[in-house]
Every structure is written in structure tokens, then in C-alpha cells.
Design a protein around this motif. Structure first.
Motif, mmCIF file in Angstrom:
data_model
loop_
_atom_site.group_PDB
_atom_site.id
_atom_site.type_symbol
_atom_site.label_atom_id
_atom_site.label_comp_id
_atom_site.label_asym_id
_atom_site.label_seq_id
_atom_site.Cartn_x
_atom_site.Cartn_y
_atom_site.Cartn_z
ATOM 1 N N LEU A 168 0.827 -1.218 0.000
ATOM 2 C CA LEU A 168 0.000 0.000 0.000
ATOM 3 C C LEU A 168 0.855 1.259 0.000
ATOM 4 N N ARG A 169 1.852 1.278 0.852
ATOM 5 C CA ARG A 169 2.688 2.473 0.954
ATOM 6 C C ARG A 169 3.556 2.679 -0.279
ATOM 7 N N ALA A 170 3.859 1.597 -1.007
ATOM 8 C CA ALA A 170 4.667 1.706 -2.231
ATOM 9 C C ALA A 170 3.968 2.549 -3.290
ATOM 10 N N GLU A 171 2.673 2.728 -3.152
ATOM 11 C CA GLU A 171 1.937 3.568 -4.096
ATOM 12 C C GLU A 171 2.307 5.042 -3.947
ATOM 13 N N VAL A 172 2.846 5.425 -2.784
ATOM 14 C CA VAL A 172 3.156 6.835 -2.556
ATOM 15 C C VAL A 172 4.572 7.088 -2.037
ATOM 16 N N GLN A 173 5.326 6.031 -1.750
ATOM 17 C CA GLN A 173 6.680 6.191 -1.224
ATOM 18 C C GLN A 173 7.666 5.350 -2.020
ATOM 19 N N PRO A 174 8.887 5.829 -2.162
ATOM 20 C CA PRO A 174 9.928 5.013 -2.789
ATOM 21 C C PRO A 174 10.254 3.786 -1.916
ATOM 22 N N ASN A 175 10.665 2.711 -2.564
ATOM 23 C CA ASN A 175 10.989 1.474 -1.844
ATOM 24 C C ASN A 175 12.051 1.690 -0.771
ATOM 25 N N ALA A 176 13.040 2.511 -1.048
ATOM 26 C CA ALA A 176 14.102 2.760 -0.059
ATOM 27 C C ALA A 176 13.516 3.362 1.215
ATOM 28 N N ASP A 177 12.546 4.259 1.091
ATOM 29 C CA ASP A 177 11.916 4.862 2.270
ATOM 30 C C ASP A 177 11.108 3.827 3.051
ATOM 31 N N LEU A 178 10.468 2.906 2.344
ATOM 32 C CA LEU A 178 9.715 1.848 3.018
ATOM 33 C C LEU A 178 10.646 0.961 3.843
ATOM 34 N N ILE A 179 11.782 0.615 3.269
ATOM 35 C CA ILE A 179 12.740 -0.236 3.984
ATOM 36 C C ILE A 179 13.305 0.506 5.186
ATOM 37 N N ARG A 180 13.611 1.777 5.019
ATOM 38 C CA ARG A 180 14.084 2.576 6.161
ATOM 39 C C ARG A 180 13.022 2.647 7.257
ATOM 40 N N SER A 181 11.753 2.708 6.881
ATOM 41 C CA SER A 181 10.686 2.814 7.885
ATOM 42 C C SER A 181 10.641 1.590 8.792
ATOM 43 N N ALA A 182 11.108 0.461 8.284
ATOM 44 C CA ALA A 182 11.116 -0.777 9.079
ATOM 45 C C ALA A 182 12.448 -1.004 9.776
ATOM 46 N N THR A 183 13.430 -0.166 9.497
ATOM 47 C CA THR A 183 14.769 -0.385 10.055
ATOM 48 C C THR A 183 15.260 0.864 10.788
ATOM 49 N N THR A 184 15.981 1.714 10.103
ATOM 50 C CA THR A 184 16.622 2.844 10.780
ATOM 51 C C THR A 184 15.639 3.877 11.333
ATOM 52 N N THR A 185 14.556 4.153 10.625
ATOM 53 C CA THR A 185 13.577 5.125 11.130
ATOM 54 C C THR A 185 12.890 4.593 12.387
ATOM 55 N N ALA A 186 12.555 3.308 12.384
ATOM 56 C CA ALA A 186 11.942 2.695 13.567
ATOM 57 C C ALA A 186 12.918 2.715 14.743
ATOM 58 N N ALA A 187 14.189 2.433 14.485
ATOM 59 C CA ALA A 187 15.195 2.470 15.543
ATOM 60 C C ALA A 187 15.285 3.868 16.156
ATOM 61 N N CYS A 188 15.254 4.877 15.317
ATOM 62 C CA CYS A 188 15.310 6.262 15.792
ATOM 63 C C CYS A 188 14.101 6.589 16.656
ATOM 64 N N LEU A 189 12.913 6.196 16.200
ATOM 65 C CA LEU A 189 11.690 6.455 16.951
ATOM 66 C C LEU A 189 11.749 5.824 18.345
ATOM 67 N N LEU A 190 12.371 4.656 18.427
ATOM 68 C CA LEU A 190 12.478 3.945 19.705
ATOM 69 C C LEU A 190 13.679 4.390 20.538
ATOM 70 N N GLY A 191 14.442 5.343 20.031
ATOM 71 C CA GLY A 191 15.626 5.804 20.746
ATOM 72 C C GLY A 191 16.731 4.752 20.773
ATOM 73 N N MET A 192 16.800 3.931 19.716
ATOM 74 C CA MET A 192 17.764 2.831 19.689
ATOM 75 C C MET A 192 18.643 2.870 18.432
ATOM 76 N N THR A 193 18.886 4.071 17.911
ATOM 77 C CA THR A 193 19.741 4.214 16.740
ATOM 78 C C THR A 193 21.103 3.582 17.008
ATOM 79 N N GLY A 194 21.556 2.781 16.058
ATOM 80 C CA GLY A 194 22.839 2.107 16.188
ATOM 81 C C GLY A 194 22.767 0.787 16.939
#
Length: 93
Positions: free
Chosen positions: A23-49
Motif C-alpha cells: 500500500l505504501r509503495a503507491e506513494v513512497q519510494p521502496n528505499a523509504d519503506l525499507i528505512r521505515s522498518a529499520t533505521t527510522t523505527a530504531a530512531c523512533l524507539l531511541g535505539m539508533t545504532g
């Protein structure tokens, strides 16, 4: 605004978990979708790195599959066909 990938579908709805990527691929690039499940989620949880990255000392699970999800998202959304190995806590499952 950051949007992260959700993994909270349980029971009979769990089969639709990967539909969010489609669904999100209809409006977001694939790279952004993958980041949303990895680095962006880590940042939101305060667990970057610590999570959402493959780096020394980080807690990471690794999916090994066919295809390039940056070019074709079905490399991620069709695990029955494309997923070859899962490494979780340093063990192949």
C-alpha cells in the motif's frame, strides 16, 4: 514527518502484515519503506545504532532472499517465493 512500519497484526490478520509495504509503495519510494522498518523505527524507539542496522555490536536479524527490494518490492512482500534464509540472534532459523 517520519512514518514507521508496523508489525502489530495478530491472529488471522497476521497474513496481511506485508500488505502495508504494498500500500505504501503507491506513494513512497521502496528505499523509504525499507528505512521505515529499520533505521527510522530504531530512531523512533531511541535505539539508533542498536537495532535497524547491520553494525558491530548491534542487535540485528538478517533476511536473505532473491531479488532487489529497491527495484522490486515483491522481493520482501512475497516471502514464500523469495525468502531463502533468516538469521536471528546469530542462528539460522
Amino acid at each position: 514527518m517520519n512514518i514507521v512500519y508496523g508489525t502489530d497484526l495478530l491472529g488471522p490478520m497476521h497474513a496481511h502484515q506485508l500488505d502495508e509495504f504494498t500500500l505504501r509503495a503507491e506513494v513512497q519510494p521502496n528505499a523509504d519503506l525499507i528505512r521505515s522498518a529499520t533505521t527510522t523505527a530504531a530512531c523512533l524507539l531511541g535505539m539508533t545504532g542498536q537495532i535497524g542496522t547491520l553494525a558491530e555490536g548491534a542487535h540485528a536479524d538478517l533476511l536473505v532472499g532473491e531479488g532487489n527490494p529497491l527495484e522490486d518490492l515483491t522481493a520482501l512482500t512475497n516471502p514464500t517465493k523469495n525468502l531463502k534464509h533468516v538469521i536471528k540472534a546469530a542462528k539460522t532459523i
